[in-house]
Design an enzyme around this catalytic site. Structure first.
Site, PDB file in Angstrom:
ATOM      1  N   LEU A 179       3.371   6.411  -2.105  1.00 60.19           N
ATOM      2  CA  LEU A 179       4.538   7.263  -2.333  1.00 60.19           C
ATOM      3  C   LEU A 179       4.717   7.557  -3.814  1.00 60.19           C
ATOM      4  O   LEU A 179       5.133   8.663  -4.196  1.00 60.19           O
ATOM      5  CB  LEU A 179       5.791   6.616  -1.748  1.00 60.19           C
ATOM      6  CG  LEU A 179       5.773   6.496  -0.218  1.00 60.19           C
ATOM      7  CD1 LEU A 179       7.044   5.809   0.277  1.00 60.19           C
ATOM      8  CD2 LEU A 179       5.639   7.847   0.443  1.00 60.19           C
ATOM      9  N   VAL A 221       0.834  -1.207   0.000  1.00 61.12           N
ATOM     10  CA  VAL A 221       0.000   0.000   0.000  1.00 61.12           C
ATOM     11  C   VAL A 221       0.865   1.252   0.000  1.00 61.12           C
ATOM     12  O   VAL A 221       0.634   2.207  -0.758  1.00 61.12           O
ATOM     13  CB  VAL A 221      -0.967   0.001   1.206  1.00 61.12           C
ATOM     14  CG1 VAL A 221      -1.768   1.301   1.245  1.00 61.12           C
ATOM     15  CG2 VAL A 221      -1.910  -1.184   1.149  1.00 61.12           C
ATOM     16  N   CYS A 222       1.886   1.254   0.843  1.00 61.90           N
ATOM     17  CA  CYS A 222       2.788   2.409   0.933  1.00 61.90           C
ATOM     18  C   CYS A 222       3.508   2.664  -0.386  1.00 61.90           C
ATOM     19  O   CYS A 222       3.726   3.817  -0.777  1.00 61.90           O
ATOM     20  CB  CYS A 222       3.825   2.184   2.028  1.00 61.90           C
ATOM     21  SG  CYS A 222       3.135   1.885   3.659  1.00 61.90           S
ATOM     22  N   THR A 223       3.858   1.614  -1.081  1.00 61.28           N
ATOM     23  CA  THR A 223       4.531   1.770  -2.366  1.00 61.28           C
ATOM     24  C   THR A 223       3.652   2.546  -3.336  1.00 61.28           C
ATOM     25  O   THR A 223       4.119   3.459  -4.030  1.00 61.28           O
ATOM     26  CB  THR A 223       4.883   0.389  -2.946  1.00 61.28           C
ATOM     27  OG1 THR A 223       5.767  -0.286  -2.040  1.00 61.28           O
ATOM     28  CG2 THR A 223       5.564   0.518  -4.298  1.00 61.28           C
TER      29      THR A 223
END
Length: 210
Positions: free
Chosen positions: A49, A44-46
């Site tokens: 960002l 999810v963070c990928t």
């Protein structure tokens, strides 16, 4: 202690992918989006960002600096950035705080022990040039953020600061805004000579020009 709207955003000094950052000094005369992600090399963070990097011109148009954070070290952030660019098509173009000692995470209450005591939740803070917290949103680790909504909220904050109005439900740039009920009818007519719609004495709508 939970940070509240209108409070001075706490200052800090912390390592980042762009070197050591002294937050208030780094902020300068800009608005800021400070946002945390639970952990490097997570799916999810990928996507998040990559999206923040893609929106660079949108941030710049609003005089907004963005800065990410997790409790991973600088070296981990830097290794992860190549994955983000390869999978999302946009290189990370903003600093990411390496909050390995959790100094900033604790200062901004980004770690919620009953959710996960080892990582940060998805916190978002919008901070104005006076270093005041103007908006905060907290998402669970499993839910990716809607950065279109964050941009919309910044548009609302900047517009309402400038004109002393409010924005109604689902407002987007160019839509009508709400005249303050504190303004008398004569004062409203003087301030908005283009005219406005009165639905109720307390609900008056006006479309702002350029």
């Amino acid at each position: 202690m939970t940070l509240q709207l209108g409070q001075l955003a706490p200052d800090f000094e912390q390592e980042s992918t762009h070197g050591k950052i002294r937050f208030h000094e780094w902020l300068g005369n800009s608005w800021c989006v400070l946002f945390s992600h639970p952990k490097d090399f997570t799916p999810v963070c990928t996507t998040e960002l990559g999206e923040v990097a893609r929106l660079r011109k949108q941030w710049e148009a609003r005089n907004v600096k963005v800065i990410g954070l997790s409790v991973d070290p600088v070296e981990s952030h830097q290794e992860w950035e190549s994955d983000i660019e390869a999978t999302q098509g946009h290189a990370v173009n903003f600093p990411m705080l390496a909050d390995a000692d959790q100094k900033v995470s604790q200062l901004y209450n980004m770690i919620h022990p009953e959710c996960d005591p080892t990582v940060t939740v998805r916190s978002v803070f919008v901070i104005d040039p006076a270093r005041r917290i103007r908006l905060s949103i907290t998402y669970p680790p499993s839910t990716g953020r809607n950065f279109s909504e964050i941009l919309r909220s910044i548009d609302s904050l900047q517009l309402t600061d400038k004109y002393g109005v409010s924005t109604p439900v689902n407002w987007t740039e160019g839509n009508e805004v709400i005249i303050s009920p504190k303004l008398t009818e004569d004062a409203a007519k003087a301030k908005f000579p283009q005219g406005f719609r009165t639905l109720r004495p307390y609900l008056r709508l006006v479309r702002l020009g350029d």
